[in-house]
Design an enzyme around this catalytic site. Structure first.
Site, PDB file in Angstrom:
ATOM      1  CB  CYS A   9      -0.845   0.148   1.165  1.00 12.22           C
ATOM      2  SG  CYS A   9      -2.199  -0.942   0.852  1.00 12.22           S
ATOM      3  CG  HIS A  48      -4.691  -4.171   2.174  1.00  9.41           C
ATOM      4  ND1 HIS A  48      -3.352  -4.179   2.189  1.00  9.41           N
ATOM      5  CD2 HIS A  48      -5.157  -4.794   3.086  1.00  9.41           C
ATOM      6  CE1 HIS A  48      -3.000  -4.944   3.247  1.00  9.41           C
ATOM      7  NE2 HIS A  48      -4.205  -5.453   3.729  1.00  9.41           N
ATOM      8  CG  ASN A  88       4.428 -17.601  -2.329  1.00  8.60           C
ATOM      9  OD1 ASN A  88       4.589 -18.639  -3.113  1.00  8.60           O
ATOM     10  ND2 ASN A  88       5.332 -16.793  -2.658  1.00  8.60           N
ATOM     11  CB  THR A  96       7.346 -12.312   3.535  1.00  6.75           C
ATOM     12  OG1 THR A  96       7.365 -11.856   2.100  1.00  6.75           O
ATOM     13  CG2 THR A  96       8.155 -13.564   3.666  1.00  6.75           C
ATOM     14  CG  HIS A  99      -1.368  -5.616  -0.839  1.00  4.33           C
ATOM     15  ND1 HIS A  99      -1.923  -4.141  -0.620  1.00  4.33           N
ATOM     16  CD2 HIS A  99      -1.904  -5.877  -2.189  1.00  4.33           C
ATOM     17  CE1 HIS A  99      -2.573  -3.481  -1.777  1.00  4.33           C
ATOM     18  NE2 HIS A  99      -2.518  -4.673  -2.391  1.00  4.33           N
ATOM     19  CG  HIS A 101       2.356 -10.236  -3.881  1.00  2.21           C
ATOM     20  ND1 HIS A 101       1.677 -10.188  -2.405  1.00  2.21           N
ATOM     21  CD2 HIS A 101       3.211 -11.249  -4.066  1.00  2.21           C
ATOM     22  CE1 HIS A 101       2.809 -11.170  -1.803  1.00  2.21           C
ATOM     23  NE2 HIS A 101       3.673 -11.536  -2.572  1.00  2.21           N
TER      24      HIS A 101
HETATM   25  P1  AMP Z   1       5.540 -13.338  -0.932  1.00  2.00           P
HETATM   26  O1  AMP Z   1       6.793 -14.191  -0.117  1.00  2.00           O
HETATM   27  O2  AMP Z   1       4.605 -13.740  -1.878  1.00  2.00           O
HETATM   28  O3  AMP Z   1       4.930 -12.668   0.221  1.00  2.00           O
HETATM   29  O4  AMP Z   1       6.434 -12.347  -1.730  1.00  2.00           O
HETATM   30  C1  AMP Z   1       6.867 -10.964  -1.220  1.00  2.00           C
HETATM   31  C2  AMP Z   1       7.860 -10.525  -2.366  1.00  2.00           C
HETATM   32  O5  AMP Z   1       7.854  -9.089  -2.087  1.00  2.00           O
HETATM   33  C3  AMP Z   1       9.334 -10.895  -2.097  1.00  2.00           C
HETATM   34  O6  AMP Z   1       9.624 -11.526  -3.081  1.00  2.00           O
HETATM   35  C4  AMP Z   1      10.021  -9.636  -1.699  1.00  2.00           C
HETATM   36  O7  AMP Z   1      11.223  -9.817  -2.416  1.00  2.00           O
HETATM   37  C5  AMP Z   1       9.409  -8.564  -2.300  1.00  2.00           C
HETATM   38  N1  AMP Z   1       9.202  -7.140  -1.781  1.00  2.00           N
HETATM   39  C6  AMP Z   1       9.256  -6.782  -0.288  1.00  2.00           C
HETATM   40  N2  AMP Z   1       9.352  -5.819   0.064  1.00  2.00           N
HETATM   41  C7  AMP Z   1       9.532  -5.304  -1.350  1.00  2.00           C
HETATM   42  C8  AMP Z   1       9.487  -3.864  -1.868  1.00  2.00           C
HETATM   43  N3  AMP Z   1       9.673  -2.768  -1.063  1.00  2.00           N
HETATM   44  N4  AMP Z   1       9.751  -3.481  -3.053  1.00  2.00           N
HETATM   45  C9  AMP Z   1       9.592  -4.517  -3.872  1.00  2.00           C
HETATM   46  N5  AMP Z   1       9.358  -5.865  -3.478  1.00  2.00           N
HETATM   47  C10 AMP Z   1       9.592  -6.368  -2.346  1.00  2.00           C
HETATM   48 ZN    ZN Z   2      -1.679  -3.280   1.123  1.00  4.56          ZN
END
Ligand code: AMP
Ligand code: ZN
Length: 112
Positions: A9, A48, A88, A96, A99, A101
């Site tokens: 967000c 979100h 995921n 991790t 939100h 994606h």
């Molecule tokens: P997930 O494990 O599916 O929740 O993936 C979260 C992804 O977000 C990971 O591949 C991280 O490298 C990526 N990520 C986390 N913070 C940022 C950020 N500020 N800008 C770009 N990617 C991010």
């Molecule tokens: Zn969000």
């Protein structure tokens, strides 16, 4: 609705930096900070919500809209020979950022 403490967000609001490659009124696509392939993009709905399991009719429409946009965005960003989409869901998948994606991975031959 955006969430105060959510990193994606904050990216959508422009409060933390990102490398955006596509944006419209429903979605944004930016480069993953820690790429797991030559091309690693994240496609994120502007609304979100945390999990795929929280889909409702409206969110499903946005998700379908995003899936419709992704082929062109992937091709324009170096995925000219295919790509992989990953969502995921939850802890066992290693989610991790809570939100929703879609990971777009490509630009090279991907290991299974
Ligand atoms: P997930 O494990 O599916 O929740 O993936 C979260 C992804 O977000 C990971 O591949 C991280 O490298 C990526 N990520 C986390 N913070 C940022 C950020 N500020 N800008 C770009 N990617 C991010
Ligand atoms: Zn969000």
């Amino acid at each position: 609705m955006l969430n105060e403490n959510c990193v994606f967000c904050k990216i959508i609001r422009g409060e933390i930096p990102s490398t955006k490659v596509y944006e419209d009124d429903k979605m944004v696509v930016f480069k993953d900070l820690e790429p797991k392939a030559k091309v690693h993009l994240l496609a994120v709905p502007k609304d979100h919500f945390k999990l795929l399991s929280e889909l409702n009719e409206e969110r499903a429409e946005v998700l379908a809209y995003m899936l419709g946009k992704i082929p062109r965005i992937a091709a324009d960003n170096g995925c000219t020979n295919g790509y992989r989409l990953i969502i995921n869901q939850g802890d066992d998948a290693g989610q991790t950022v809570f939100h929703l994606h879609i990971h777009i991975l490509g630009g090279e031959n991907l290991p299974m």
